[in-house]
Design a protein around this motif. Structure first.
Motif, PDB file in Angstrom:
ATOM      1  N   LYS A  42     -10.866   6.215  -3.125  1.00 36.40           N
ATOM      2  CA  LYS A  42     -10.850   7.533  -3.336  1.00 36.40           C
ATOM      3  C   LYS A  42     -11.658   8.119  -2.413  1.00 36.40           C
ATOM      4  CE  LYS A  42     -10.887   9.708  -7.344  1.00 36.40           C
ATOM      5  NZ  LYS A  42     -11.648  10.235  -8.631  1.00 36.40           N
ATOM      6  N   GLN A  93       0.580  -1.177  -0.092  1.00 43.84           N
ATOM      7  CA  GLN A  93       0.052  -0.096  -0.021  1.00 43.84           C
ATOM      8  C   GLN A  93       1.045   1.254  -0.065  1.00 43.84           C
ATOM      9  OE1 GLN A  93      -3.106  -1.591   3.127  1.00 43.84           O
ATOM     10  NE2 GLN A  93      -3.607   0.220   2.444  1.00 43.84           N
ATOM     11  N   THR A 114      -7.501   1.055  -5.967  1.00 44.46           N
ATOM     12  CA  THR A 114      -7.446   2.424  -5.283  1.00 44.46           C
ATOM     13  C   THR A 114      -8.805   2.717  -4.639  1.00 44.46           C
ATOM     14  OG1 THR A 114      -8.349   3.628  -7.195  1.00 44.46           O
ATOM     15  CG2 THR A 114      -5.732   3.193  -7.142  1.00 44.46           C
ATOM     16  N   ASN A 160      -3.213  -2.465  -9.810  1.00 42.27           N
ATOM     17  CA  ASN A 160      -3.462  -1.606  -8.673  1.00 42.27           C
ATOM     18  C   ASN A 160      -5.078  -1.490  -8.436  1.00 42.27           C
ATOM     19  OD1 ASN A 160      -1.258   0.321  -8.197  1.00 42.27           O
ATOM     20  ND2 ASN A 160      -1.302   0.098 -10.303  1.00 42.27           N
ATOM     21  N   ARG A 193      -3.493   3.873  -2.337  1.00 41.71           N
ATOM     22  CA  ARG A 193      -3.129   2.979  -3.538  1.00 41.71           C
ATOM     23  C   ARG A 193      -2.855   1.565  -2.806  1.00 41.71           C
ATOM     24  NH1 ARG A 193      -2.243   7.698  -6.171  1.00 41.71           N
ATOM     25  NH2 ARG A 193      -3.130   7.869  -8.336  1.00 41.71           N
ATOM     26  N   CYS A 194      -3.325   0.493  -3.372  1.00 36.79           N
ATOM     27  CA  CYS A 194      -3.125  -0.862  -2.951  1.00 36.79           C
ATOM     28  C   CYS A 194      -2.584  -1.835  -4.151  1.00 36.79           C
ATOM     29  CB  CYS A 194      -4.179  -1.475  -2.494  1.00 36.79           C
ATOM     30  SG  CYS A 194      -4.247  -3.108  -2.031  1.00 36.79           S
TER      31      CYS A 194
END
Lengths: 113, 113
Positions: free
Chosen positions: A78, A6, A76, A74, A22-23
């Motif tokens: 938000k 992450q 994500t 990725n 982000r991951c």
């Protein structure tokens, strides 16, 4: 051993700003999750994601939150307009097919000022 | 409301002691069960899954009683490195093809030299 990663590890933002956490899940995993943990409280489920769509979301995951898998690696989270109460650790997790075991990333500490 | 309740703790034990953690869950339709450990300001790490027949992994033994909706974790010969918060975690089928974890608040264990 493969791990969930992450970024960033710590994000400081002002109230009302947008943040993207982000991951990168483990590469052969198919189910992805976001959880959060407010300091001193228990880990809480936010959302699960499979096959490029949300499978389930909690009451915490309101219209200010969204998730996306923009590419093959990725995942994500938000938050559109952060509030003070969004300050927490945010953990990403993933699960391979045919398993119930979820593996967590190291988390992003979000501080909203 | 789906809840997971744990011993509030904290537990302080000397090295070499045996310590037991208890947990109850409210939803009889729960699918799978886990113990995670969480070090301070770190991510939850899967310690072991819990099976109906009971299972053992070295010094750790987990038991599940579905009739009583009760889960336990026993640590024998505790080590300094066992100091952490132990999280009882239950997985409810969230519909579709995803599962979500529900966490207890955790029980803090400190093993003293």
């Amino acid at each position: 051993e493969p791990e969930v990663t992450q970024t960033p590890s710590h994000q400081v933002t002002q109230m009302g700003q947008e943040v993207i956490l982000r991951c990168v899940p483990i590469s052969n995993h198919l189910y992805f999750y976001w959880y959060r943990q407010i300091l001193g409280q228990k880990v809480e489920f936010l959302v699960s994601f499979y096959n490029n769509e949300i499978s389930e979301k909690s009451e915490i995951f309101d219209d200010q939150f969204s998730v996306e898998r923009p590419d093959g690696s990725n995942f994500t989270l938000k938050i559109r307009s952060t509030k003070l109460e969004d300050s927490a650790m945010y953990f990403c997790a993933s699960t391979p097919e045919q398993s119930y075991e979820q593996y967590f990333g190291p988390g992003t500490r979000l501080t909203v000022t | 409301r789906k809840e997971v309740e744990q011993d509030p703790g904290p537990f302080n034990v000397p090295e070499g002691a045996t310590v037991a953690f208890n947990c109850t869950y409210s939803n009889s339709a729960s699918q799978s069960f886990f113990w995670y450990r969480q070090d301070c300001r770190k991510e939850p790490k899967l310690l072991m899954s819990v099976y109906s027949s009971g299972n053992e992994d070295g010094r750790f033994t987990a038991q599940l009683n579905r009739a009583s909706q009760y889960i336990s974790l026993l640590i024998r010969d505790s080590k300094l490195s066992d100091s952490a918060t132990y999280l009882c975690v239950v997985n409810w089928f969230g519909g579709g093809s995803n599962y979500k974890l529900t966490f207890g608040k955790g029980t803090l264990l400190t093993v003293n030299p």
